[in-house]
Design a protein around this motif. Structure first.
Motif, PDB file in Angstrom:
ATOM      1  N   PHE A 125       0.834  -1.207   0.000  1.00 33.32           N
ATOM      2  CA  PHE A 125       0.000   0.000   0.000  1.00 33.32           C
ATOM      3  C   PHE A 125       0.865   1.253   0.000  1.00 33.32           C
ATOM      4  CE2 PHE A 125      -2.186   3.313   2.506  1.00 33.32           C
ATOM      5  CZ  PHE A 125      -3.192   3.598   1.605  1.00 33.32           C
ATOM      6  N   PHE A 128       0.392   3.832  -2.982  1.00 31.16           N
ATOM      7  CA  PHE A 128      -0.088   5.163  -2.609  1.00 31.16           C
ATOM      8  C   PHE A 128       0.904   6.231  -3.058  1.00 31.16           C
ATOM      9  CE2 PHE A 128      -0.729   8.855  -0.060  1.00 31.16           C
ATOM     10  CZ  PHE A 128      -2.070   8.869   0.283  1.00 31.16           C
ATOM     11  N   GLN A 135       3.159   6.080  -5.277  1.00 32.51           N
ATOM     12  CA  GLN A 135       3.307   6.132  -6.731  1.00 32.51           C
ATOM     13  C   GLN A 135       2.159   6.906  -7.365  1.00 32.51           C
ATOM     14  OE1 GLN A 135       2.566   4.307  -9.987  1.00 32.51           O
ATOM     15  NE2 GLN A 135       4.398   5.395 -10.668  1.00 32.51           N
ATOM     16  N   GLY A 185       1.944  10.681  -5.126  1.00 36.08           N
ATOM     17  CA  GLY A 185       3.115  11.538  -5.140  1.00 36.08           C
ATOM     18  C   GLY A 185       3.659  11.878  -3.770  1.00 36.08           C
ATOM     19  N   PHE A 186       2.979  11.464  -2.738  1.00 35.51           N
ATOM     20  CA  PHE A 186       3.510  11.655  -1.380  1.00 35.51           C
ATOM     21  C   PHE A 186       3.101  10.452  -0.559  1.00 35.51           C
ATOM     22  CE2 PHE A 186      -0.365  14.051  -2.209  1.00 35.51           C
ATOM     23  CZ  PHE A 186      -1.251  13.492  -1.317  1.00 35.51           C
ATOM     24  N   TRP A 187       3.554  10.431   0.688  1.00 34.14           N
ATOM     25  CA  TRP A 187       3.337   9.244   1.509  1.00 34.14           C
ATOM     26  C   TRP A 187       2.060   9.371   2.334  1.00 34.14           C
ATOM     27  CZ3 TRP A 187       6.432   5.421   0.156  1.00 34.14           C
ATOM     28  CH2 TRP A 187       7.668   5.740  -0.437  1.00 34.14           C
ATOM     29  N   GLU A 221      -4.317   7.568   7.361  1.00 36.76           N
ATOM     30  CA  GLU A 221      -4.778   7.168   6.027  1.00 36.76           C
ATOM     31  C   GLU A 221      -4.554   5.673   5.810  1.00 36.76           C
ATOM     32  OE1 GLU A 221      -4.257  11.320   3.493  1.00 36.76           O
ATOM     33  OE2 GLU A 221      -2.533  10.014   3.810  1.00 36.76           O
ATOM     34  N   ILE A 250      11.513   8.978   9.663  1.00 31.94           N
ATOM     35  CA  ILE A 250      12.104  10.000  10.516  1.00 31.94           C
ATOM     36  C   ILE A 250      11.158  10.191  11.684  1.00 31.94           C
ATOM     37  CG2 ILE A 250      12.878  12.365  10.679  1.00 31.94           C
ATOM     38  CD1 ILE A 250      13.575  12.306   7.783  1.00 31.94           C
ATOM     39  N   GLN A 307       8.165  12.957  12.451  1.00 26.98           N
ATOM     40  CA  GLN A 307       7.850  13.819  11.318  1.00 26.98           C
ATOM     41  C   GLN A 307       6.801  13.177  10.431  1.00 26.98           C
ATOM     42  OE1 GLN A 307      11.255  15.260   9.256  1.00 26.98           O
ATOM     43  NE2 GLN A 307      11.940  16.471  10.990  1.00 26.98           N
ATOM     44  N   ALA A 308       6.049  14.042   9.771  1.00 29.87           N
ATOM     45  CA  ALA A 308       4.870  13.585   9.038  1.00 29.87           C
ATOM     46  C   ALA A 308       5.221  13.112   7.638  1.00 29.87           C
ATOM     47  CB  ALA A 308       3.850  14.723   8.951  1.00 29.87           C
ATOM     48  N   ARG A 309       4.732  11.983   7.277  1.00 28.77           N
ATOM     49  CA  ARG A 309       4.812  11.486   5.891  1.00 28.77           C
ATOM     50  C   ARG A 309       6.239  11.449   5.362  1.00 28.77           C
ATOM     51  NH1 ARG A 309      -0.483  12.166   3.534  1.00 28.77           N
ATOM     52  NH2 ARG A 309      -1.862  13.365   4.873  1.00 28.77           N
ATOM     53  N   THR A 310       7.167  11.063   6.209  1.00 28.34           N
ATOM     54  CA  THR A 310       8.567  11.059   5.772  1.00 28.34           C
ATOM     55  C   THR A 310       9.091   9.634   5.718  1.00 28.34           C
ATOM     56  OG1 THR A 310       9.227  11.444   8.066  1.00 28.34           O
ATOM     57  CG2 THR A 310       9.094  13.359   6.630  1.00 28.34           C
ATOM     58  N   TYR A 311       8.571   8.864   4.806  1.00 29.67           N
ATOM     59  CA  TYR A 311       9.041   7.502   4.634  1.00 29.67           C
ATOM     60  C   TYR A 311      10.156   7.472   3.614  1.00 29.67           C
ATOM     61  CZ  TYR A 311       4.521   6.387   6.658  1.00 29.67           C
ATOM     62  OH  TYR A 311       3.430   6.323   7.463  1.00 29.67           O
ATOM     63  N   ARG A 312      10.672   6.303   3.500  1.00 27.51           N
ATOM     64  CA  ARG A 312      11.636   6.040   2.434  1.00 27.51           C
ATOM     65  C   ARG A 312      11.697   4.528   2.328  1.00 27.51           C
ATOM     66  NH1 ARG A 312      16.899   8.987   3.484  1.00 27.51           N
ATOM     67  NH2 ARG A 312      16.205  10.541   1.974  1.00 27.51           N
ATOM     68  N   PHE A 350      10.580  12.534  -0.052  1.00 27.66           N
ATOM     69  CA  PHE A 350       9.314  13.083   0.421  1.00 27.66           C
ATOM     70  C   PHE A 350       9.410  14.592   0.307  1.00 27.66           C
ATOM     71  CE2 PHE A 350      12.123  11.825   3.852  1.00 27.66           C
ATOM     72  CZ  PHE A 350      12.374  13.024   4.495  1.00 27.66           C
ATOM     73  N   ARG A 395       2.811  11.599 -12.808  1.00 27.39           N
ATOM     74  CA  ARG A 395       1.489  11.866 -12.284  1.00 27.39           C
ATOM     75  C   ARG A 395       0.414  11.632 -13.341  1.00 27.39           C
ATOM     76  NH1 ARG A 395       2.473  10.963  -8.605  1.00 27.39           N
ATOM     77  NH2 ARG A 395       0.322  10.313  -8.667  1.00 27.39           N
TER      78      ARG A 395
END
Lengths: 210, 210
Positions: free
Chosen positions: A14, A18, A20, A23-25, A30, A59, A62-67, B24, B123
């Motif tokens: 997911f 998501f 891809q 464009g963000f995590w 969610e 991280i 911090q918000a939406r900072t995956y890798r 990100f 996108r």
DNA sequence: ATATGCAGTGGTTATATGTTCAGTGTCAAG
DNA sequence: CTTGACACTGAACATATAACCACTGCATAT
């Protein structure tokens, strides 16, 4: 690399899809909503597991900072998504199939076989349409038509060799009469072959650049 | 497309570089720190300007949820034969970009960016056409149209959100009048937006399975 | 001179988001 | 039977983050 549980694979998948598509995590909530969890902690546990096993990096705080550090087998998942490469011809001078030289291609096109509607390992190619003879079938000048070599049935749109040049026509095969070619344009006459009808292939799909 | 000021170009460039290198998007504070501002509000102003001019899209109130709609000075070097994978939507229910659910994709399509006529920005997506409203432009029911999110110019065929559903229309922008949408079918009326016109992207190419 | 757009300071507020703690239920291994 | 890994609930809590308001300074154009 440690193995993932089924659930963890789903979460990781997911994340990939998501990011891809959007464009963000995704945020933890969610993810929770997508899987129908009632608690964010369910997600946290899985993310921690994914991180411990080395599949992702985050991280803290911090918000939406995956890798994503390790891509799962997401290359070409299904055979239906196989991409093949085809030459694009402006015209086919001599009789297919022997007469085609590689240098004759004016371009190349790459599409997955599912989208193109063709089978793998046939010598498919694309043809750049010239003229308006098929306009009533929605095929315009400049369109690229993907052709698969095959025997035509009544009503198929085919690439046929006429007078040393290739054109696109509809193949009509009456019950008790020799087959002929029909242009999908009221201003063009039907083509009844004098000697032999050389069909180079059936049109499977159309690609038009706007 | 409106011109950007120097500062705005710098901000946009930082967004691109940051997201490319880190994976990100930066928070407003991280942008502030990078440029040495003392107030987050300086960043907010620039982001708002970028959004108004159509270079980026954001989701109000959510963290790190950018989307670059227009790539500056970035051009694919030579790998023009790059194949990308796009989702195919039958319809996009709510307003793109927020409304897309993962399960909404009815299929996927893979084409090289050169054939599809799009940039590598990832996108892009495809839309399955329903109805005959664009038939005079050679777009038929059932065609797949590859859409690239971007700001439309006069005469472009666009995917637009009308009454909660996505349709394909031609975008007309008179010199001294608000833009409207035009169906390429004499039986369909022009569509003048009552409030706001939500353009989801420009149609770049068409793929039709015969 | 007056307005207008751009660039920025400083402080406040609302909320989106990650994090933690205390539990429940299941299932397989020891 | 006990242990432990796994998957999850439910309710807080801390803070990261975006958004907002009032104001300053500086150009450039009217």
């Amino acid at each position: 690399m440690d193995e993932l549980t089924l659930r963890q694979q789903e979460i990781l998948g997911f994340l990939q899809v998501f990011s891809q598509e959007r464009g963000f995590w995704p945020s933890i909530r969610e993810i929770r909503d997508h899987f129908g969890f009632n608690s964010t902690n369910a997600v946290v546990g899985h993310l921690r597991a994914l991180e411990n096993k080395g599949y992702i990096t985050r991280i803290a705080g911090q918000a939406r900072t995956y890798r994503i550090t390790y891509e799962t087998s997401e290359e070409s998942p299904k055979e239906s998504l196989e991409v093949i490469d085809m030459p694009v011809y402006g015209n086919i001078a001599a009789g297919y199939p022997d007469g085609i030289e590689q240098g004759d291609a004016i371009d190349r096109i790459q599409v997955d076989i599912n989208t193109a509607g063709i089978r793998r390992s046939r010598r498919s190619f694309a043809l750049k349409v010239r003229g308006e003879s098929m306009i009533d079938a929605g095929i315009h000048d400049g369109d690229m038509v993907i052709i698969e070599p095959a025997l035509p049935n009544d009503g198929d749109i085919v690439a046929a060799l006429i007078d040393g040049a290739t054109t696109l026509k509809r193949f009509i095969k009456p019950n008790s009469a020799p087959p002929y070619l029909k242009a999908e344009n009221v201003n063009y006459p039907d083509l009844h072959p004098v000697s032999e009808l050389v069909i180079q292939g059936i049109a499977r799909s159309i690609v038009r650049k706007l």
